[in-house]
Design a protein around this motif. Structure first.
Motif, PDB file in Angstrom:
ATOM      1  N   GLY A  60       0.857  -1.243  -0.070  1.00 51.98           N
ATOM      2  CA  GLY A  60       0.165   0.035  -0.017  1.00 51.98           C
ATOM      3  C   GLY A  60       0.788   1.318  -0.035  1.00 51.98           C
ATOM      4  O   GLY A  60       0.690   2.195  -0.756  1.00 51.98           O
ATOM      5  N   ARG A  61       1.999   1.238   0.681  1.00 54.04           N
ATOM      6  CA  ARG A  61       2.945   2.390   0.747  1.00 54.04           C
ATOM      7  C   ARG A  61       3.400   2.669  -0.672  1.00 54.04           C
ATOM      8  O   ARG A  61       3.907   3.856  -0.950  1.00 54.04           O
ATOM      9  N   MET A  62       3.971   1.541  -1.004  1.00 56.50           N
ATOM     10  CA  MET A  62       4.456   1.631  -2.532  1.00 56.50           C
ATOM     11  C   MET A  62       3.676   2.276  -3.403  1.00 56.50           C
ATOM     12  O   MET A  62       3.927   3.262  -4.298  1.00 56.50           O
ATOM     13  N   ARG A  63       2.308   2.101  -3.429  1.00 56.90           N
ATOM     14  CA  ARG A  63       1.427   2.260  -4.316  1.00 56.90           C
ATOM     15  C   ARG A  63       1.305   3.614  -4.276  1.00 56.90           C
ATOM     16  O   ARG A  63       1.150   4.569  -4.861  1.00 56.90           O
ATOM     17  N   GLU A  64       0.822   4.194  -3.131  1.00 57.49           N
ATOM     18  CA  GLU A  64       0.518   5.455  -2.405  1.00 57.49           C
ATOM     19  C   GLU A  64       1.661   6.444  -2.921  1.00 57.49           C
ATOM     20  O   GLU A  64       1.617   7.303  -3.157  1.00 57.49           O
ATOM     21  N   GLY A  65       2.993   5.771  -2.707  1.00 56.41           N
ATOM     22  CA  GLY A  65       4.172   6.663  -3.103  1.00 56.41           C
ATOM     23  C   GLY A  65       4.298   7.207  -4.652  1.00 56.41           C
ATOM     24  O   GLY A  65       4.464   8.005  -4.924  1.00 56.41           O
ATOM     25  N   PHE A  66       3.813   6.085  -5.510  1.00 50.98           N
ATOM     26  CA  PHE A  66       3.924   6.192  -6.910  1.00 50.98           C
ATOM     27  C   PHE A  66       2.869   6.954  -7.304  1.00 50.98           C
ATOM     28  O   PHE A  66       3.044   8.095  -8.164  1.00 50.98           O
ATOM     29  N   ILE A  67       1.679   6.894  -6.697  1.00 50.91           N
ATOM     30  CA  ILE A  67       0.565   7.741  -7.056  1.00 50.91           C
ATOM     31  C   ILE A  67       0.845   9.206  -6.538  1.00 50.91           C
ATOM     32  O   ILE A  67       0.359  10.034  -7.264  1.00 50.91           O
ATOM     33  N   THR A  68       1.347   9.409  -5.502  1.00 53.75           N
ATOM     34  CA  THR A  68       1.583  10.698  -4.922  1.00 53.75           C
ATOM     35  C   THR A  68       2.842  11.475  -5.950  1.00 53.75           C
ATOM     36  O   THR A  68       2.671  12.446  -5.942  1.00 53.75           O
TER      37      THR A  68
END
Length: 173
Positions: A60-68
């Motif tokens: 989730g943190r990986m996905r959130e980081g790329f989205i941000t």
């Protein structure tokens, strides 16, 4: 006065153009990815550690980081130009300090992950490496509060891994 501001504006414009012409750019705005790479898929990381559920937090943190970050679209595997697969190899909790009665007063969360980034279009592995992160937290007399701090430490370590990986993927090419 109008000529003064016009001169200043012209000077600033020339300065900006000369800096841009020398190859300088603002960090976080550019990308050294190949032009055909526009999207990334990040399937759920696998978990070889003894800590259940930690893979959901890290993924989730990986996905959130790329989205941000916004320079790559996060999409499903079938739609992606790149696929980032990961595995949590190690999760450990180590005592760092003790009080006079030998009770632990501070712990360190350590995580060790393997990541592999594949260019789907050109069918080649772009990144295959291990990343490590750690985060310290203090123990509280209340067990629930200490557990909240441990979970927060896992989130911080996951966020740290995500930021470093984004930097490697986007700017490290």
């Amino acid at each position: 006065m109008k000529d003064y501001f016009s001169s200043i504006f012209l000077l600033v414009l020339i300065l900006c153009q000369s800096i841009a012409g020398c190859g300088y750019h603002l960090v976080g705005l550019g990308s050294s990815l190949p032009p055909h790479i526009q999207s990334i898929a990040i399937p759920l990381f696998s978990n070889k550690s003894a800590e259940p559920g930690i893979e959901r937090e890290l993924t989730g943190r990986m996905r959130e980081g790329f989205i941000t970050d916004g320079r790559l679209r996060v999409v499903e595997e079938g739609e992606a130009d790149m696929i980032l697969k990961g595995e949590i190899n190690i999760y450990s909790l180590k005592p760092l300090s003790f009080d006079s009665q030998d009770n632990v007063t501070e712990y360190r969360v350590e995580m060790d992950i393997s990541v592999k980034l594949k260019d789907v279009i050109e069918n080649k592995v772009l990144i295959d490496q291990i990343l490590k992160s750690k985060w310290d937290y203090e123990v509280n007399k209340e067990l629930a509060s200490t557990e909240e701090r441990r979970i927060a430490a896992i989130k911080h370590a996951s966020r740290d891994l995500a930021h470093r990986l984004i930097s490697i993927v986007i700017e490290g090419f």
